[in-house]
Design an enzyme around this catalytic site. Structure first.
Site, PDB file in Angstrom:
ATOM      1  N   GLU A 299      25.189  70.449  18.576  1.00  0.00           N
ATOM      2  CA  GLU A 299      27.080  70.152  18.514  1.00  0.00           C
ATOM      3  C   GLU A 299      27.116  68.697  19.152  1.00  0.00           C
ATOM      4  O   GLU A 299      28.316  67.704  19.819  1.00  0.00           O
ATOM      5  CB  GLU A 299      27.773  70.888  19.777  1.00  0.00           C
ATOM      6  CG  GLU A 299      27.080  72.325  19.468  1.00  0.00           C
ATOM      7  CD  GLU A 299      27.899  73.326  20.753  1.00  0.00           C
ATOM      8  OE1 GLU A 299      28.362  72.704  22.265  1.00  0.00           O
ATOM      9  OE2 GLU A 299      28.113  74.514  20.506  1.00  0.00           O
TER      10      GLU A 299
ATOM     11  N   GLU B  30      33.241  81.577  30.952  1.00  0.00           N
ATOM     12  CA  GLU B  30      33.932  80.926  30.305  1.00  0.00           C
ATOM     13  C   GLU B  30      34.380  81.999  28.447  1.00  0.00           C
ATOM     14  O   GLU B  30      35.707  81.683  27.643  1.00  0.00           O
ATOM     15  CB  GLU B  30      32.998  80.010  29.115  1.00  0.00           C
ATOM     16  CG  GLU B  30      33.856  79.970  27.073  1.00  0.00           C
ATOM     17  CD  GLU B  30      32.291  78.601  27.434  1.00  0.00           C
ATOM     18  OE1 GLU B  30      31.117  78.589  27.885  1.00  0.00           O
ATOM     19  OE2 GLU B  30      32.647  79.018  25.975  1.00  0.00           O
TER      20      GLU B  30
ATOM     21  N   ASP C 275      26.345  82.285  22.035  1.00  0.00           N
ATOM     22  CA  ASP C 275      27.183  82.158  23.001  1.00  0.00           C
ATOM     23  C   ASP C 275      27.533  82.555  24.581  1.00  0.00           C
ATOM     24  O   ASP C 275      29.022  82.723  24.272  1.00  0.00           O
ATOM     25  CB  ASP C 275      27.443  80.240  22.693  1.00  0.00           C
ATOM     26  CG  ASP C 275      28.603  79.243  23.103  1.00  0.00           C
ATOM     27  OD1 ASP C 275      27.215  80.013  24.054  1.00  0.00           O
ATOM     28  OD2 ASP C 275      29.148  78.734  22.371  1.00  0.00           O
TER      29      ASP C 275
END
Ligand code: BDP
Length: 701
Positions: free
Chosen positions: A318, A420, A392
């Site tokens: 990323e 998240e 993820d």
């Protein structure tokens, strides 16, 4: 004289009255700050009687007296729970009901009942608690070979009383199953937290090292209470400045406060530091100047923090810099740092969260492809840190195929408590059942019984290091975690890292009793809410193996999201819904991700008739009229799951209402407010997602 006595009596009565009043308002104003360490007075009279008999005096060797963590904890715990006075602390056994604390260096008093080989077998962090007789007096011994062991033993003992367990015939010996039990903060140096939902960062960089917030020690105490022994303080997307001398001094000040609790400091580092911080023209891991830079930096860190734990690294992921820029491998990158830390016994936690599109078109396959070929090339002080699933932190994922696949390189697990993708700090989602599903998954790496938990514990491949870390939630919110129930995820992480064999129910019950109430009925209601909450969330967001149906904020599902800087950040890449069907074909006819798993797991996932339906659309692409085990078509099943989820969320809200008056009003209200949001969101999401998929599913007829 009489007058004086009368006067002081009056005074006493007034102060009792005032104290009682204060106490009452304190109870009412319960704000969640005390987490699971509330130490409320025990009201169950049978337990109280037994506890008071077992703990009449506390025998502490001199070195555990004044200001010691053990003494402080016992003092606040026992005065809160049992009303024991500080005068009950002594250095010698005087009568029945002695609670005796000892470590290897202070074992004299207990030598007649505890052999030194027993203490030895506690290992570096274990403890034993034993009901016994010393000098003819009834006694309970809490002992460990080391100080951290004793601390864990004390918290364990207090927990027994907090949860109303018997303490009169104890014979306990515990050791952590995993060595590295670490918090991973994604905190930025500007005070924000990446994917944090409980306010700003705990670390006050502007004030450090001069001003030390009391929260630094409160935090370490909470960690120690559940066996957490280290913390990575900053974001994996690491700011270079963390390694500057200025910041290292700030970090050292926090490390000093954590040390007495057995919590060690670790840092996330940026691979390009030698260039951007050190002014070198390169960060190539094979360049001698780069090597020297890291060695010098490591020396500096250890001069400030002698027990510094090591580095966590997100590289070539990323947009983060890494060894690939120089044509080097992850192993070469990790070894560079490992060599710098090795003289100080530091370690490198190298993350496997990498997913370069040029490795394979299927994101789920990339990390396995990159890392398995490097197995055996890492230095002994490197561990590979792998997220629980291959994508993820989705609401539900199958376990990551790297667990069990790395035979010569220790693998530690990274799980996430911040929620998240699981409702953040707005939805009640207890992660215990999800993490247990992960830990109990059988990798079959060495035949049946090679569960992830056993892989992590080094029982499948003999790892040099073992561990589990959690991306974690505390921030500056008064209750630390935003949602009161999010505290349970911090708690569950610590308990599972200590013992992955514990059940999600046991952990939830402990937490509930310590955090909310010891009232049996109310605790049972809360336990049921918690235990069903993960499946509920999955139902109203991503059931049947659906995943990554989100937009940038990772909160509300957005299956229509087809625009992002990269294809594998969209939702459509994953669900691939069309008039023909839905799901990602990862079978042998598709991307063949299934074959990254050992047999028979690969075959089970590959065959649609054996693949668990909870992972159906993760591994299979199905027509809308595919017949489910329930007899419904896939589309009918999806509709049923989403609607069930929304109904379950509404039911959570109702159930919580039934506890009105049973727990303190402030926390009750806080949770009720959030449950209202959750129920409304679940309803909205259900409608929107079904409307979106319905466009495809219902075109057929
Ligand atoms: C994702 C987060 C992103 C993190 C990344 C990571 O959305 O903010 O930087 O993981 O783990 O879940 O590195």
């Amino acid at each position: 004289m009489t007058h004086k006595t009368g006067h002081s009596m009056l005074h006493k009565m007034i102060s009792i009255f005032v104290l009682w009043g204060l106490w009452g308002s304190f109870v009412r104003a319960e704000d969640g700050y005390r987490l699971w360490l509330r130490y409320e007075p025990i009201t169950d009279s049978r337990c109280l009687e037994q506890y008071r008999k077992s703990v009449v005096q506390i025998v502490l060797p001199k070195s555990f007296q004044d200001g010691n963590v053990v003494r402080q904890e016992l003092q606040s715990g026992l005065s809160g729970l049992l009303g024991i006075e500080p005068s009950a602390f002594t250095e010698d056994i005087l009568h029945d009901g002695a609670l005796v604390i000892a470590s290897a260096d202070t074992a004299g008093l207990i030598s007649e009942v505890i052999k030194s080989s027993d203490l030895e077998s506690c290992g570096p962090e274990g403890f034993l608690i034993r009901s016994t007789k010393i000098k003819g007096y009834s006694a309970t011994v809490i002992a460990g070979k080391t100080r951290p062991g004793v601390i864990y033993g004390v918290f364990h003992f207090l927990r027994l009383m907090q949860t109303l367990q018997p303490i009169d015939a104890l014979d306990i010996m515990e050791q952590p199953a995993l060595q590295l039990r670490l918090m991973n903060h994604w905190d930025n140096l500007n005070g924000t937290i990446e994917r944090g939902y409980a306010g700003r960062s705990l670390w006050q960089w502007n004030e450090l090292p001069g001003t030390l917030s009391p929260r630094y020690t409160d935090y370490a105490r909470a960690c120690a209470s559940i066996g957490i022994n280290g913390s990575v303080i900053n974001n994996v997307n690491a700011d270079l400045r963390i390694l500057s001398s200025e910041y290292l001094r700030k970090v050292a000040a926090i490390a000093d406060l954590w040390r007495p609790f057995g919590v060690r400091m670790y840092l996330s580092v940026n691979f390009a530091s030698p260039m951007r911080l050190g002014g070198l023209p390169t960060a190539d891991p094979l360049n001698p100047d780069v090597m020297t830079w890291w060695k010098t930096k490591a020396d500096e860190i250890y001069s400030l923090i002698p027990d510094f734990g090591g580095f966590l690294v997100k590289a070539d992921s990323e947009g983060q810099p890494g060894p690939k820029t120089y044509g080097r491998t992850h192993a070469q990158g990790a070894n560079l740092l490992a060599d710098a830390l090795a003289p100080h016994k530091g370690i490198v936690m190298w993350r496997a969260f990498v997913y370069d599109a040029d490795v394979d078109p299927d994101r789920a396959k990339r990390a396995w492809l990159e890392f398995t070929r490097l197995d055996g090339q890492f230095r002994p002080n490197v561990v590979i840190q792998v997220k629980n699933g291959p994508i993820d932190f989705q609401p539900r994922e199958p376990f990551h195929p790297l667990f069990g696949a790395m035979k010569q390189t220790p693998v530690i697990a990274e799980i996430q408590a911040t929620q998240e993708y699981l409702g953040q700090a707005r939805h009640l989602v207890y992660h215990g059942p999800m993490w247990k599903e992960f830990l109990d998954s059988d990798t079959y790496a060495k035949g049946q019984g090679s569960t992830v938990a056993r892989v992590l514990a080094g029982k499948v491949h003999p790892f040099r290091m073992t561990g589990m870390v959690s991306v974690t939630n505390p921030g500056l919110d008064t209750n630390w975690c935003g949602h009161h129930f999010s505290q349970s995820n911090w708690y569950a992480f610590g308990r599972l890292a200590w013992n992955p064999e514990l059940s999600a129910e046991t952990i939830a019950e402990e937490w509930t009793r310590m955090t909310f109430t010891n009232d049996k009925k109310s605790a049972a209601v809360i336990l049921a809410m918690m235990m069903g909450s993960h499946e509920t969330f999955v139902n109203y967001t991503m059931p049947l193996g659906l995943h990554h149906l989100i937009g940038g904020d990772h909160y509300a599902p957005m299956p229509w999201n087809d625009r992002a800087p990269r294809a594998d950040w969209t939702a459509t890449y994953y669900h691939q819904a069309s008039a023909d069907g839905i799901g990602f074909d990862r079978t042998r006819r598709g991307t063949n991700a299934v074959d990254q798993y050992f047999p028979p797991v690969c075959d089970v996932f590959n065959d649609i008739s054996t693949c668990p339906e909870k992972f159906l659309l993760w591994f299979h692409r199905c027509p809308w009229d595919y017949r489910m085990k329930s007899g419904r078509t896939l589309w009918e099943e999806l509709c049923a799951r989403y609607r069930q989820g929304a109904a379950q969320a509404a039911a959570l809200q109702k159930t919580w209402q039934s506890l009105d008056g049973k727990i303190d009003s402030r926390r009750h209200q806080d949770v009720a407010d959030r449950l209202a949001i959750q129920a409304a969101d679940a309803e909205k999401w259900c409608e929107q997602i079904l409307a979106y998929f319905g466009r495809y599913a219902e075109t057929k007829d």
